[in-house]
Design a protein around this motif. Structure first.
Motif, PDB file in Angstrom:
ATOM      1  N   GLY A  30     -57.736 -46.352   7.253  1.00  0.00           N
ATOM      2  CA  GLY A  30     -58.445 -45.175   7.733  1.00  0.00           C
ATOM      3  C   GLY A  30     -57.502 -44.024   8.015  1.00  0.00           C
ATOM      4  O   GLY A  30     -57.759 -42.884   7.627  1.00  0.00           O
ATOM      5  N   LEU A  31     -56.401 -44.306   8.687  1.00  0.00           N
ATOM      6  CA  LEU A  31     -55.409 -43.273   8.952  1.00  0.00           C
ATOM      7  C   LEU A  31     -54.835 -42.717   7.652  1.00  0.00           C
ATOM      8  O   LEU A  31     -54.607 -41.505   7.521  1.00  0.00           O
ATOM      9  CB  LEU A  31     -54.279 -43.833   9.813  1.00  0.00           C
ATOM     10  CG  LEU A  31     -54.620 -44.120  11.279  1.00  0.00           C
ATOM     11  CD1 LEU A  31     -53.459 -44.864  11.947  1.00  0.00           C
ATOM     12  CD2 LEU A  31     -54.932 -42.847  12.036  1.00  0.00           C
ATOM     13  N   HIS A  32     -54.628 -43.587   6.689  1.00  0.00           N
ATOM     14  CA  HIS A  32     -54.060 -43.162   5.400  1.00  0.00           C
ATOM     15  C   HIS A  32     -54.983 -42.173   4.699  1.00  0.00           C
ATOM     16  O   HIS A  32     -54.509 -41.189   4.099  1.00  0.00           O
ATOM     17  CB  HIS A  32     -53.818 -44.385   4.514  1.00  0.00           C
ATOM     18  CG  HIS A  32     -53.316 -44.036   3.138  1.00  0.00           C
ATOM     19  ND1 HIS A  32     -52.047 -43.533   2.917  1.00  0.00           N
ATOM     20  CD2 HIS A  32     -53.926 -44.096   1.919  1.00  0.00           C
ATOM     21  CE1 HIS A  32     -51.890 -43.315   1.623  1.00  0.00           C
ATOM     22  NE2 HIS A  32     -53.001 -43.638   1.000  1.00  0.00           N
ATOM     23  N   PHE A  33     -56.296 -42.412   4.769  1.00  0.00           N
ATOM     24  CA  PHE A  33     -57.236 -41.486   4.133  1.00  0.00           C
ATOM     25  C   PHE A  33     -57.090 -40.079   4.696  1.00  0.00           C
ATOM     26  O   PHE A  33     -57.013 -39.092   3.952  1.00  0.00           O
ATOM     27  CB  PHE A  33     -58.682 -41.961   4.314  1.00  0.00           C
ATOM     28  CG  PHE A  33     -59.695 -40.895   3.985  1.00  0.00           C
ATOM     29  CD1 PHE A  33     -59.890 -40.483   2.672  1.00  0.00           C
ATOM     30  CD2 PHE A  33     -60.435 -40.282   4.988  1.00  0.00           C
ATOM     31  CE1 PHE A  33     -60.807 -39.483   2.367  1.00  0.00           C
ATOM     32  CE2 PHE A  33     -61.354 -39.290   4.696  1.00  0.00           C
ATOM     33  CZ  PHE A  33     -61.542 -38.888   3.377  1.00  0.00           C
ATOM     34  N   TYR A  34     -57.019 -39.965   6.011  1.00  0.00           N
ATOM     35  CA  TYR A  34     -56.916 -38.635   6.612  1.00  0.00           C
ATOM     36  C   TYR A  34     -55.533 -38.031   6.401  1.00  0.00           C
ATOM     37  O   TYR A  34     -55.401 -36.806   6.294  1.00  0.00           O
ATOM     38  CB  TYR A  34     -57.286 -38.698   8.094  1.00  0.00           C
ATOM     39  CG  TYR A  34     -58.745 -39.062   8.282  1.00  0.00           C
ATOM     40  CD1 TYR A  34     -59.750 -38.159   7.959  1.00  0.00           C
ATOM     41  CD2 TYR A  34     -59.116 -40.331   8.731  1.00  0.00           C
ATOM     42  CE1 TYR A  34     -61.090 -38.501   8.100  1.00  0.00           C
ATOM     43  CE2 TYR A  34     -60.453 -40.680   8.874  1.00  0.00           C
ATOM     44  CZ  TYR A  34     -61.441 -39.765   8.553  1.00  0.00           C
ATOM     45  OH  TYR A  34     -62.763 -40.113   8.675  1.00  0.00           O
ATOM     46  N   ASP A  35     -54.500 -38.870   6.313  1.00  0.00           N
ATOM     47  CA  ASP A  35     -53.183 -38.375   5.922  1.00  0.00           C
ATOM     48  C   ASP A  35     -53.274 -37.676   4.569  1.00  0.00           C
ATOM     49  O   ASP A  35     -52.767 -36.565   4.385  1.00  0.00           O
ATOM     50  CB  ASP A  35     -52.190 -39.546   5.811  1.00  0.00           C
ATOM     51  CG  ASP A  35     -51.342 -39.733   7.055  1.00  0.00           C
ATOM     52  OD1 ASP A  35     -51.069 -38.732   7.749  1.00  0.00           O
ATOM     53  OD2 ASP A  35     -50.967 -40.882   7.336  1.00  0.00           O
ATOM     54  N   CYS A  36     -53.918 -38.345   3.629  1.00  0.00           N
ATOM     55  CA  CYS A  36     -54.033 -37.800   2.278  1.00  0.00           C
ATOM     56  C   CYS A  36     -54.868 -36.525   2.262  1.00  0.00           C
ATOM     57  O   CYS A  36     -54.533 -35.553   1.572  1.00  0.00           O
ATOM     58  CB  CYS A  36     -54.651 -38.840   1.339  1.00  0.00           C
ATOM     59  SG  CYS A  36     -53.611 -40.293   1.046  1.00  0.00           S
TER      60      CYS A  36
ATOM     61  N   GLU B 102     -68.652 -38.108   4.013  1.00  0.00           N
ATOM     62  CA  GLU B 102     -67.680 -39.080   3.510  1.00  0.00           C
ATOM     63  C   GLU B 102     -68.276 -40.173   2.645  1.00  0.00           C
ATOM     64  O   GLU B 102     -67.713 -40.538   1.597  1.00  0.00           O
ATOM     65  CB  GLU B 102     -66.935 -39.723   4.686  1.00  0.00           C
ATOM     66  CG  GLU B 102     -65.881 -38.829   5.292  1.00  0.00           C
ATOM     67  CD  GLU B 102     -65.095 -39.519   6.397  1.00  0.00           C
ATOM     68  OE1 GLU B 102     -64.209 -38.871   6.972  1.00  0.00           O
ATOM     69  OE2 GLU B 102     -65.376 -40.701   6.681  1.00  0.00           O
ATOM     70  N   GLY B 103     -69.384 -40.756   3.055  1.00  0.00           N
ATOM     71  CA  GLY B 103     -69.812 -41.974   2.384  1.00  0.00           C
ATOM     72  C   GLY B 103     -68.831 -43.091   2.709  1.00  0.00           C
ATOM     73  O   GLY B 103     -68.203 -43.089   3.766  1.00  0.00           O
ATOM     74  N   GLY B 104     -68.666 -44.042   1.786  1.00  0.00           N
ATOM     75  CA  GLY B 104     -67.712 -45.124   2.029  1.00  0.00           C
ATOM     76  C   GLY B 104     -67.904 -45.754   3.392  1.00  0.00           C
ATOM     77  O   GLY B 104     -66.935 -46.043   4.103  1.00  0.00           O
ATOM     78  N   TRP B 105     -69.162 -45.988   3.751  1.00  0.00           N
ATOM     79  CA  TRP B 105     -69.494 -46.357   5.127  1.00  0.00           C
ATOM     80  C   TRP B 105     -68.845 -47.665   5.578  1.00  0.00           C
ATOM     81  O   TRP B 105     -68.594 -47.857   6.768  1.00  0.00           O
ATOM     82  CB  TRP B 105     -71.011 -46.446   5.293  1.00  0.00           C
ATOM     83  CG  TRP B 105     -71.618 -47.676   4.680  1.00  0.00           C
ATOM     84  CD1 TRP B 105     -71.957 -47.868   3.376  1.00  0.00           C
ATOM     85  CD2 TRP B 105     -71.937 -48.883   5.359  1.00  0.00           C
ATOM     86  NE1 TRP B 105     -72.470 -49.121   3.179  1.00  0.00           N
ATOM     87  CE2 TRP B 105     -72.479 -49.773   4.398  1.00  0.00           C
ATOM     88  CE3 TRP B 105     -71.830 -49.303   6.683  1.00  0.00           C
ATOM     89  CZ2 TRP B 105     -72.895 -51.055   4.718  1.00  0.00           C
ATOM     90  CZ3 TRP B 105     -72.259 -50.593   6.997  1.00  0.00           C
ATOM     91  CH2 TRP B 105     -72.777 -51.449   6.026  1.00  0.00           C
ATOM     92  N   ASN B 106     -68.540 -48.555   4.624  1.00  0.00           N
ATOM     93  CA  ASN B 106     -67.864 -49.807   4.985  1.00  0.00           C
ATOM     94  C   ASN B 106     -66.617 -50.034   4.134  1.00  0.00           C
ATOM     95  O   ASN B 106     -66.167 -51.167   3.972  1.00  0.00           O
ATOM     96  CB  ASN B 106     -68.821 -50.988   4.864  1.00  0.00           C
ATOM     97  CG  ASN B 106     -69.317 -51.187   3.426  1.00  0.00           C
ATOM     98  OD1 ASN B 106     -69.086 -50.325   2.562  1.00  0.00           O
ATOM     99  ND2 ASN B 106     -69.994 -52.292   3.166  1.00  0.00           N
ATOM    100  N   ALA B 107     -66.058 -48.958   3.593  1.00  0.00           N
ATOM    101  CA  ALA B 107     -64.914 -49.071   2.694  1.00  0.00           C
ATOM    102  C   ALA B 107     -63.609 -49.282   3.458  1.00  0.00           C
ATOM    103  O   ALA B 107     -63.396 -48.705   4.527  1.00  0.00           O
ATOM    104  CB  ALA B 107     -64.804 -47.815   1.829  1.00  0.00           C
ATOM    105  N   ASP B 108     -62.759 -50.115   2.920  1.00  0.00           N
ATOM    106  CA  ASP B 108     -61.381 -50.274   3.394  1.00  0.00           C
ATOM    107  C   ASP B 108     -61.273 -50.556   4.886  1.00  0.00           C
ATOM    108  O   ASP B 108     -60.420 -49.998   5.593  1.00  0.00           O
ATOM    109  CB  ASP B 108     -60.553 -49.022   3.050  1.00  0.00           C
ATOM    110  CG  ASP B 108     -60.518 -48.745   1.547  1.00  0.00           C
ATOM    111  OD1 ASP B 108     -60.503 -49.715   0.775  1.00  0.00           O
ATOM    112  OD2 ASP B 108     -60.519 -47.556   1.163  1.00  0.00           O
TER     113      ASP B 108
END
Length: 303
Positions: free
Chosen positions: A100-106, A25-31
């Motif tokens: 975080g939930l939105h990312f996995y929704d997408c 994933e990366g984005g370790w501290n994103a959003d």
């Protein structure tokens, strides 16, 4: 046996690939994502190859659409991915991070739009650092409650679209390197802590599956296991005994609990002799029954 004609895979056979959140994933501290134990552990000098880490990885967090398009181009029929627990609960519990939930929704919707079956892994070793700091993560029974709450959040959010789930990924492999070789967080070498943490993980796995039956009744779930087969060197009774012991300690210790809700007796009795017996929740040496929720009832038993 010679097969002159090979049978095709069944129509419902899921052919695909897999990854783990920290791997890709990366984005370790994103959003709003909180740190996992790996975000800190990989920064300790000497813990990873040439100091590498997953801060960016292959940037799947930002490039998942490209990645899914590549999966479709390869003809994948399934993709197993893990959800980053601290991306959903930055502190391991408490306030939910909607981003975080939105990312996995997408991600799930993107997979489905390409006719790729999503297979969701609840835990692939990236426990929130906040829980490690608060109570030692898998060394406290408090994690059974926190892990279940996290799982239920995912069941409610994704259970309408995701029907295949993995509860714990390779618990045996992770715990071995976390508590025996020191190569995974928390990076210790202590057999007593190894067996105690494994027992707590068994309880957490069972509780999460119990909840799954309620929230995703039409789904399938179970832990994945890193099976390491053993073979006797010869038919000599000593070699056969060594083979059976190896199977018990490296495989059946986990598989018997997953499948039958009981520990294999031979290794359990040996651990008592070595002073590594599990402790009951009252703090006394374990007997034949451990009070806990399991797949098969209310106890894990020694058999």
């Amino acid at each position: 046996m010679i097969h002159t004609h090979l049978k095709p895979f069944p129509k419902n056979f899921l052919w695909g690939s897999a990854s783990a959140a920290y791997q890709v994933e990366g984005g370790w501290n994103a959003d709003g994502k909180g740190p996992s134990v790996w975000d800190l552990f990989t920064k300790i000098p000497g813990k990873t190859y040439k100091g590498s880490n997953g801060d960016v990885a292959v940037d799947h967090y930002h490039r998942y659409k490209e990645d899914v398009a590549l999966m479709a181009e390869q003809g994948l029929k399934a993709y197993r991915f893990s959800v980053s627990w601290p991306r959903i609960y930055p502190e391991g519990k408490g306030e939910i991070n909607e981003s975080g939930l939105h990312f996995y929704d997408c991600l799930i919707n993107e997979l489905l739009s390409h006719k790729i079956e999503p297979v969701l892994t609840l835990y692939h070793w990236d426990v929130p650092q906040a829980l490690m700091d608060e109570y030692g993560a898998w060394e406290s029974r408090q994690i059974i409650i926190d892990f279940n709450d996290y799982c239920v959040t995912l069941y409610k959010r994704f259970g309408d679209r995701v029907k295949y789930w993995v509860s714990l990924n390779e618990q045996n492999f992770n715990s071995k390197h976390a508590f025996l070789t020191g190569m995974h967080p928390p990076g210790v070498k202590d057999g007593k802590r190894f067996y105690e943490a494994n027992h707590i993980a068994f309880l957490a796995n069972a509780k999460a599956i119990e909840s799954f039956r309620r929230y995703v009744p039409d789904g399938k779930i179970g832990p994945s296991f890193a099976y390491s087969p053993a073979y006797p060197f010869t038919s000599n009774p000593n070699d056969i005994l060594a083979f059976e012991n190896a199977e018990d300690f490296t495989n059946n210790w986990w598989l018997d609990v997953y499948c039958w809700a009981r520990y294999p007796r031979v290794p359990f009795d040996y651990l008592k002799l070595q002073g590594l017996a599990l402790q009951s929740k009252r703090g006394t040496s374990s007997c034949s029954r451990m009070e806990c929720p399991t797949l098969l009832g209310s106890t894990i038993i020694v058999h």
